[in-house]
Design a protein around this motif. Structure first.
Motif, PDB file in Angstrom:
ATOM      1  N   LEU A  24      41.156  41.155  52.363  1.00 47.11           N
ATOM      2  CA  LEU A  24      41.428  40.253  53.486  1.00 47.11           C
ATOM      3  C   LEU A  24      41.133  38.812  53.111  1.00 47.11           C
ATOM      4  CD1 LEU A  24      40.119  41.947  56.722  1.00 47.11           C
ATOM      5  CD2 LEU A  24      42.445  41.276  56.176  1.00 47.11           C
ATOM      6  N   LEU A  25      39.981  38.589  52.494  1.00 48.45           N
ATOM      7  CA  LEU A  25      39.548  37.213  52.249  1.00 48.45           C
ATOM      8  C   LEU A  25      40.100  36.625  50.956  1.00 48.45           C
ATOM      9  CD1 LEU A  25      35.921  37.422  53.605  1.00 48.45           C
ATOM     10  CD2 LEU A  25      37.897  36.373  54.689  1.00 48.45           C
ATOM     11  N   THR A  26      40.932  37.400  50.244  1.00 51.61           N
ATOM     12  CA  THR A  26      41.654  36.788  49.136  1.00 51.61           C
ATOM     13  C   THR A  26      43.123  36.586  49.521  1.00 51.61           C
ATOM     14  OG1 THR A  26      41.944  38.972  48.148  1.00 51.61           O
ATOM     15  CG2 THR A  26      40.154  37.625  47.304  1.00 51.61           C
ATOM     16  N   ALA A  27      43.498  37.095  50.712  1.00 54.15           N
ATOM     17  CA  ALA A  27      44.801  36.737  51.289  1.00 54.15           C
ATOM     18  C   ALA A  27      44.578  35.420  52.043  1.00 54.15           C
ATOM     19  CB  ALA A  27      45.259  37.848  52.230  1.00 54.15           C
ATOM     20  N   PRO A  28      45.648  34.728  52.408  1.00 50.42           N
ATOM     21  CA  PRO A  28      45.433  33.467  53.128  1.00 50.42           C
ATOM     22  C   PRO A  28      44.897  33.684  54.545  1.00 50.42           C
ATOM     23  CG  PRO A  28      47.753  33.756  52.555  1.00 50.42           C
ATOM     24  CD  PRO A  28      47.053  34.953  52.096  1.00 50.42           C
ATOM     25  N   VAL A  29      43.662  34.129  54.647  1.00 48.54           N
ATOM     26  CA  VAL A  29      43.004  34.397  55.928  1.00 48.54           C
ATOM     27  C   VAL A  29      41.649  33.702  55.900  1.00 48.54           C
ATOM     28  CG1 VAL A  29      41.927  36.190  57.329  1.00 48.54           C
ATOM     29  CG2 VAL A  29      44.092  36.654  56.208  1.00 48.54           C
ATOM     30  N   SER A  30      41.340  32.935  56.950  1.00 48.42           N
ATOM     31  CA  SER A  30      40.031  32.292  56.962  1.00 48.42           C
ATOM     32  C   SER A  30      39.033  33.187  57.675  1.00 48.42           C
ATOM     33  CB  SER A  30      40.118  30.936  57.651  1.00 48.42           C
ATOM     34  OG  SER A  30      40.221  31.135  59.044  1.00 48.42           O
TER      35      SER A  30
END
Lengths: 314, 252
Positions: free
Chosen positions: B90-96
């Motif tokens: 999740l956090l290596t996809a563009p998601v803050s």
């Protein structure tokens, strides 16, 4: 594509990655090689912005991974070690979710793209199955499909063939080689033959430091010229060893063992660029020893790996 | 916003696709039924200043429901992502981290609100069968559901924080339960000891006592101080949750 400068990751008490700098150009397939605990996963996590480096910077496609994190992440397809997935979701459902999350428009575009990557990774037949029931090989492919879905410039794959059977490994390798035609790929592994077969370039790290970098063939050539010569001589092993030690220049190590029938098997290691075969022949002639074998062992990448990573341990 | 909606949709689906959701829903309905029944019996026995609505919510049955809900709906949120390792994808996809925290929180709040909807049926069915003789003061209804919602925000934010701190759902659940009970007991103790304390401290005690809040709101009084109290603590816990999720990214 990747521009890592002086990456260091320190945890309380130990340094996982120490001053690592390297570049990966567009379109390359680069293998990231090292024994377990060498810092491969930590480095990959820093490249993908999951972990911040203690010092140093990473730029992906020109974007700093921490300053322009979202933009950099759009250029990366990352498959973490052990491929974490949501077990309760179905394959197609999961890929659609990930596709939308990575910026593909909902509805037709995402459905089309998911169809493409499922076709590419051989997932079409299992598209309705819950991820929980998939075999390890299929999970690995779902992870790869997820990494590919937004068609990123750069694929970072952490041990993509870990835990697969030989047939599955072959399939995944073939897939990676095909992907390498359009994408830049950085993959980590500790399986050497994998690197020799798939990669244009190898980075060998150990203890968090870059130990060697180059084409797999060049690296083994380097070791080969610094290689090992095997001689089988009819002589006392100790005498043979002493004589060789005396006359061969650039010697690293001599090892002699006796064989049945009064033969001695001598293994000679030298510095790079030294070929001791002529000298050994001359010794044998002057001492009137019979030689039945005098050969150079060609080094495999495995030898390079052992040579580079063992030095540190010794 | 788009990313938030995608994550929010996924979380909401995760709630409603899981069998646990329906067990919780059933449990809450049963407990609400008991609370309602107790309230009706109470009013049958003696005359009271409070309405049917008040005695349904200001009752031990309500607290049983209240304690059971939050661990069950929040324990999974972050602990499971951590255990599966999907926090990394999740956090290596563009998601803050903010999008992640707010989407999970919002989905849990929606689910929580849905849990309370069936309790409304009790009141309206009762009004129907008594042919309108039952008194359902709109003030008490609005007040009760407002405070239940506000207390929900607070406890769900607390549950998010507990879940983000561990990869073990049981630990997350027990932590949430413990702090929900502690908050209740603090309020109970303060309200009980109020008579012993100097009158000047009364206002302070009223400020954080959930027992007092419940009594006030179920009587039909909307006290903005309590709403501000729950809202600000919810924000605080969400900020802390965000810090925990982002913690790996703290640069030394």
């Amino acid at each position: 594509m990747i521009d890592a400068t002086d990456l260091t990751k320190r945890y309380a008490g130990h340094t996982a990655v120490n001053g690592l700098s390297f570049e990966v150009g567009r379109g390359e397939i680069v293998g990231f090689l090292g024994p377990n605990g060498a810092g491969k996963t930590t480095t990959m996590r820093m490249l993908t912005s999951y972990l911040p480096p203690t010092s140093g910077t990473v730029r992906i496609a020109g974007y700093d991974v921490f300053e322009d994190s979202m933009e950099a992440r759009r250029h990366i397809g990352y498959m973490p070690e052990n491929v974490p997935l949501y077990d309760e979701m179905r394959v197609r459902e999961y890929l659609r979710f990930r596709g939308k999350l990575k910026g593909i428009k909902g509805g037709r575009p995402v459905r089309k793209r998911v169809g493409e990557v499922m076709e590419l990774c051989g997932l079409t037949d299992v598209r309705r199955k819950p991820i929980a029931v998939l075999s390890k090989g299929f999970r690995q492919r779902v992870g790869l499909a997820d990494a590919l879905i937004h068609n990123p410039d750069l694929l970072i794959l952490d041990e993509p063939t870990n835990g697969l059977d030989p047939n599955q490994i072959r399939q995944i390798r073939g897939l990676i080689r095909d992907l390498g035609k359009e994408h830049t790929v950085l993959l980590s592994t500790h399986i050497l033959s994998e690197v020799e077969m798939t990669c244009d370039r190898v980075l060998i790290i150990n203890g968090g430091k870059l130990k060697a970098s180059g084409r797999p063939k060049d690296l083994s050539d380097d070791i080969r010229t610094a290689g090992r010569v095997i001689a089988e001589i009819k002589a006392d092993p100790k005498l043979a060893a002493t004589a060789i030690e005396k006359h061969v220049k650039g010697l690293r190590k001599v090892n002699a063992t006796s064989l049945p029938g009064g033969w001695a098997r001598v293994s000679v290691r030298t510095e790079a660029g030294v070929d001791p075969r002529e000298t050994i022949h001359n010794i044998a002639v002057s001492e009137r020893w019979t030689v039945r074998e005098l050969s150079r062992k060609s080094a495999s990448l495995e030898d390079v790996f052992v040579e580079i990573t063992q030095d540190d341990l010794a | 916003m788009r990313t938030f909606l995608i994550l929010f949709g996924k979380e909401l689906r995760a709630f409603f696709y899981s069998p646990v959701a329906y067990i919780v829903l059933g449990l809450v309905m049963v407990l609400n039924g008991f609370a309602f029944n107790a309230s009706v019996s109470f009013l049958q026995r003696e005359a009271s200043g409070g309405s049917l609505v008040k005695w349904t919510f200001d009752s031990p049955w309500f607290y049983l429901t209240y304690f059971a809900i939050f661990p069950l709906i929040t324990m999974r949120l972050f602990a499971e992502e951590r255990r599966l390792g999907t926090l990394e994808t999740l956090l290596t996809a563009p998601v803050s981290a903010w999008q992640l925290v707010t989407s999970k929180f919002s989905a849990a709040v929606i689910f929580y609100a849905v849990l309370w909807l069936p309790s409304l049926i009790n009141f309206f069915v009762f009004q129907y069968v008594t042919a309108g003789a039952a008194d359902l003061p709109p003030g008490a209804l609005i007040g009760s559901y407002t405070i239940v919602f506000a207390m929900g925000l607070f406890n769900i934010a607390l549950g998010c924080l507990a879940s983000s701190l561990t990869s073990n759902q049981m630990i997350a659940a027990i932590t949430t339960l413990t702090f929900t009970i502690i908050h209740y007991l603090l309020g109970l103790f303060a309200s009980t000891a109020k008579r012993l304390l100097p009158p000047s401290s009364e206002e302070l005690v009223d400020y954080f006592s959930s027992v007092t809040h419940l009594q006030t709101f179920t009587s039909g009084l909307l006290d903005t101080r309590a709403l501000v109290y729950y809202a600000s603590l919810s924000v605080l816990f969400l900020v802390l949750t965000h810090q925990v999720v982002e913690f790996r990214r703290w640069k030394s």
